[in-house]
Design an enzyme around this catalytic site. Structure first.
Site, short mmCIF file in Angstrom:
data_model
loop_
_atom_site.label_atom_id
_atom_site.label_comp_id
_atom_site.label_asym_id
_atom_site.label_seq_id
_atom_site.Cartn_x
_atom_site.Cartn_y
_atom_site.Cartn_z
N LYS A 53 -10.28 27.59 29.90
CA LYS A 53 -11.40 26.64 29.98
C LYS A 53 -11.65 26.13 31.41
O LYS A 53 -12.78 25.78 31.74
CB LYS A 53 -11.16 25.45 29.05
CG LYS A 53 -11.30 25.79 27.57
CD LYS A 53 -11.20 24.52 26.73
CE LYS A 53 -11.22 24.85 25.26
NZ LYS A 53 -11.27 23.64 24.42
N ASP A 91 -17.13 20.71 23.44
CA ASP A 91 -16.06 19.94 22.78
C ASP A 91 -16.48 18.47 22.66
O ASP A 91 -16.30 17.84 21.61
CB ASP A 91 -14.74 20.05 23.56
CG ASP A 91 -14.11 21.42 23.41
OD1 ASP A 91 -14.28 22.05 22.35
OD2 ASP A 91 -13.44 21.87 24.37
N GLY A 95 -3.86 9.53 24.22
CA GLY A 95 -3.63 10.79 24.92
C GLY A 95 -4.40 10.85 26.22
O GLY A 95 -5.36 10.08 26.41
N ALA A 96 -3.96 11.73 27.12
CA ALA A 96 -4.62 11.83 28.43
C ALA A 96 -4.67 13.28 28.90
O ALA A 96 -4.71 13.55 30.10
CB ALA A 96 -3.89 10.95 29.44
N GLY A 97 -4.66 14.23 27.97
CA GLY A 97 -4.74 15.65 28.33
C GLY A 97 -6.18 16.14 28.38
O GLY A 97 -7.12 15.34 28.51
N GLY A 98 -6.35 17.44 28.27
CA GLY A 98 -7.68 18.04 28.38
C GLY A 98 -8.63 17.56 27.29
O GLY A 98 -9.81 17.32 27.56
N ARG A 137 1.38 8.20 26.20
CA ARG A 137 2.85 8.09 26.25
C ARG A 137 3.33 7.95 27.68
O ARG A 137 4.10 7.05 28.01
CB ARG A 137 3.45 9.35 25.60
CG ARG A 137 4.96 9.41 25.69
CD ARG A 137 5.48 10.65 25.00
NE ARG A 137 4.98 11.89 25.60
CZ ARG A 137 5.30 13.10 25.17
NH1 ARG A 137 6.08 13.24 24.11
NH2 ARG A 137 4.81 14.17 25.76
N THR A 138 2.85 8.84 28.56
CA THR A 138 3.22 8.75 29.98
C THR A 138 2.17 7.88 30.67
O THR A 138 1.03 8.31 30.87
CB THR A 138 3.27 10.16 30.61
OG1 THR A 138 4.07 11.00 29.77
CG2 THR A 138 3.83 10.14 32.01
N TYR A 164 -6.26 19.33 13.15
CA TYR A 164 -6.92 19.78 11.91
C TYR A 164 -5.97 20.50 10.95
O TYR A 164 -6.39 20.93 9.87
CB TYR A 164 -8.15 20.65 12.22
CG TYR A 164 -7.88 21.89 13.02
CD1 TYR A 164 -8.07 21.90 14.40
CD2 TYR A 164 -7.45 23.06 12.40
CE1 TYR A 164 -7.82 23.04 15.13
CE2 TYR A 164 -7.21 24.21 13.14
CZ TYR A 164 -7.39 24.18 14.50
OH TYR A 164 -7.15 25.32 15.24
N GLY A 221 -9.92 16.57 12.10
CA GLY A 221 -10.11 17.47 13.23
C GLY A 221 -11.04 18.64 12.93
O GLY A 221 -11.62 19.24 13.84
P1 ATR Z 1 -4.79 18.99 25.35
O1 ATR Z 1 -5.39 19.78 26.45
O2 ATR Z 1 -4.89 19.63 23.99
O3 ATR Z 1 -5.28 17.58 25.34
P2 ATR Z 1 -2.38 18.45 26.84
O4 ATR Z 1 -3.16 18.51 28.09
O5 ATR Z 1 -1.07 19.14 26.76
O6 ATR Z 1 -3.21 18.99 25.60
O7 ATR Z 1 -2.18 16.90 26.47
C1 ATR Z 1 -1.40 16.49 25.42
C2 ATR Z 1 -1.48 14.96 25.26
O8 ATR Z 1 -0.76 14.64 24.09
C3 ATR Z 1 -0.86 14.19 26.39
O9 ATR Z 1 -1.56 13.00 26.55
C4 ATR Z 1 0.56 13.94 25.88
O10 ATR Z 1 1.17 12.80 26.42
P3 ATR Z 1 2.00 12.84 27.80
O11 ATR Z 1 0.98 12.74 28.90
O12 ATR Z 1 2.90 11.68 27.73
O13 ATR Z 1 2.72 14.16 27.80
C5 ATR Z 1 0.29 13.71 24.42
N1 ATR Z 1 1.46 13.98 23.59
C6 ATR Z 1 1.97 15.19 23.27
N2 ATR Z 1 3.05 15.04 22.49
C7 ATR Z 1 3.23 13.71 22.31
C8 ATR Z 1 4.18 12.91 21.59
N3 ATR Z 1 5.17 13.46 20.86
N4 ATR Z 1 4.02 11.56 21.60
C9 ATR Z 1 3.03 10.99 22.30
N5 ATR Z 1 2.10 11.69 23.01
C10 ATR Z 1 2.20 13.03 23.02
#
Ligand code: ATR
Length: 271
Positions: A69, A105, A128-131, A152-153, A215, A236
């Site tokens: 992506k 998305d 969450g803070a990922g993609g 979490r982080t 989902y 989802g």
């Molecule tokens: P995507 O692109 O699908 O969003 P990603 O970039 O890997 O996936 O992001 C995953 C997100 O899920 C992150 O925000 C991650 O938190 P961290 O930044 O702390 O890693 C969160 N996440 C994944 N597993 C987790 C868990 N067991 N508890 C809490 N947050 C989790």
């Protein structure tokens, strides 16, 4: 619809793509309208080579999934401004040998939410803070919502909040945040860890709408508990469906047959 010499080509580019539900969903939608189009899985390691091939083979539209992506962006001829802000593209429109990139998305998330609620002026807690959080977060801002990030982080949460120019909250003390909508963008609760939940049940009654992008299962623990607390819930599958519906509409210019698409997504999931 039988495939023949006039069939138009569409597909999904990623690695892996063998379990993708998109071919079933899009082929059903094309068939519903009697379009002579075919949508195929395109397992892809080298995105640059793939783009050259797609152009020369005359593909019309492509879905892009993990891990391409972001890496596809340098190969585009043009990009939608929101996709550029998000920094990720999941849809290609190919016309006259030019490739335009879009991100549906966020459109899918917004449409799934808008089936249940207005977004303008609403406060949304994004877990969450990922993609996925990044795409959904920018999309919510486009729709006029206010976003608060909890991750979490904490540093990653703060970095996304800075990018979105929004605030962030602590996951360890979510009770103090006044918001209307909760969205889980993490993988917490996904099969096989179905007993996990990203958010304490005791705070769920604060929200009118709770959405989970997981989902599988369709009803995560988060959504089951949100139901019990009287929230409206969105699973989802809705986001998956509506991001695909937006792709169909961009490619064909016709309103997507969402009921047919939903049926085929469900059939694929239940296999
Ligand atoms: P995507 O692109 O699908 O969003 P990603 O970039 O890997 O996936 O992001 C995953 C997100 O899920 C992150 O925000 C991650 O938190 P961290 O930044 O702390 O890693 C969160 N996440 C994944 N597993 C987790 C868990 N067991 N508890 C809490 N947050 C989790």
């Amino acid at each position: 619809m039988a495939i023949n010499g006039s069939s138009q080509l569409y597909g999904i580019l990623g690695d892996p793509v063998s379990h993708s539900l998109s071919p079933a969903m899009h082929n059903a939608a094309f068939a519903e309208y009697g379009l002579n189009n075919v949508y195929v899985p395109l397992p892809t390691k080298d995105v640059g080579d793939a783009i050259t091939g797609l152009k020369s083979l005359g593909f019309r539209g492509i879905s892009v999934t993990i891990p391409h992506k972001q890496t596809v962006i340098p190969y585009l001829d043009s990009i939608d401004p929101v996709a550029e802000k998000i920094g990720a593209v999941n849809t290609l429109i190919i016309k006259e040998n030019r490739i335009h990139g879009v991100n549906t998305d966020w459109l899918g998330a917004n449409r799934a939410l808008q089936e249940k609620t207005e977004l303008s002026g609403k406060r949304v807690l994004l877990l969450g803070a990922g993609g996925s959080a990044r795409a959904i977060g920018f999309g919510l801002l486009e729709a006029g919502a206010e976003v608060i990030i909890a991750n979490r982080t904490a540093e990653k949460g703060k970095a996304l909040a800075d990018l979105l120019q929004c605030s962030c909250a602590s996951l360890s003390d979510p009770g103090g945040v006044q918001t209307d909508i909760l969205i889980n963008t993490t993988s917490v609760g996904m099969t096989p860890n179905i007993d996990a939940t990203p958010f304490p049940k005791k705070y769920l009654s604060h929200f009118s709408v709770v959405m989970d992008i997981v989902y599988a299962p369709q009803k995560t623990r988060l959504l089951a508990e949100a139901d019990e607390e009287g929230c409206q819930t969105i699973n989802g599958l809705a986001m998956l469906l509506f991001q695909g519906a937006a792709q169909f509409e961009l490619w064909t210019g016709q309103k997507a047959p969402v009921d047919i698409m939903r049926q085929h997504l469900l059939a694929g999931l239940n296999k």
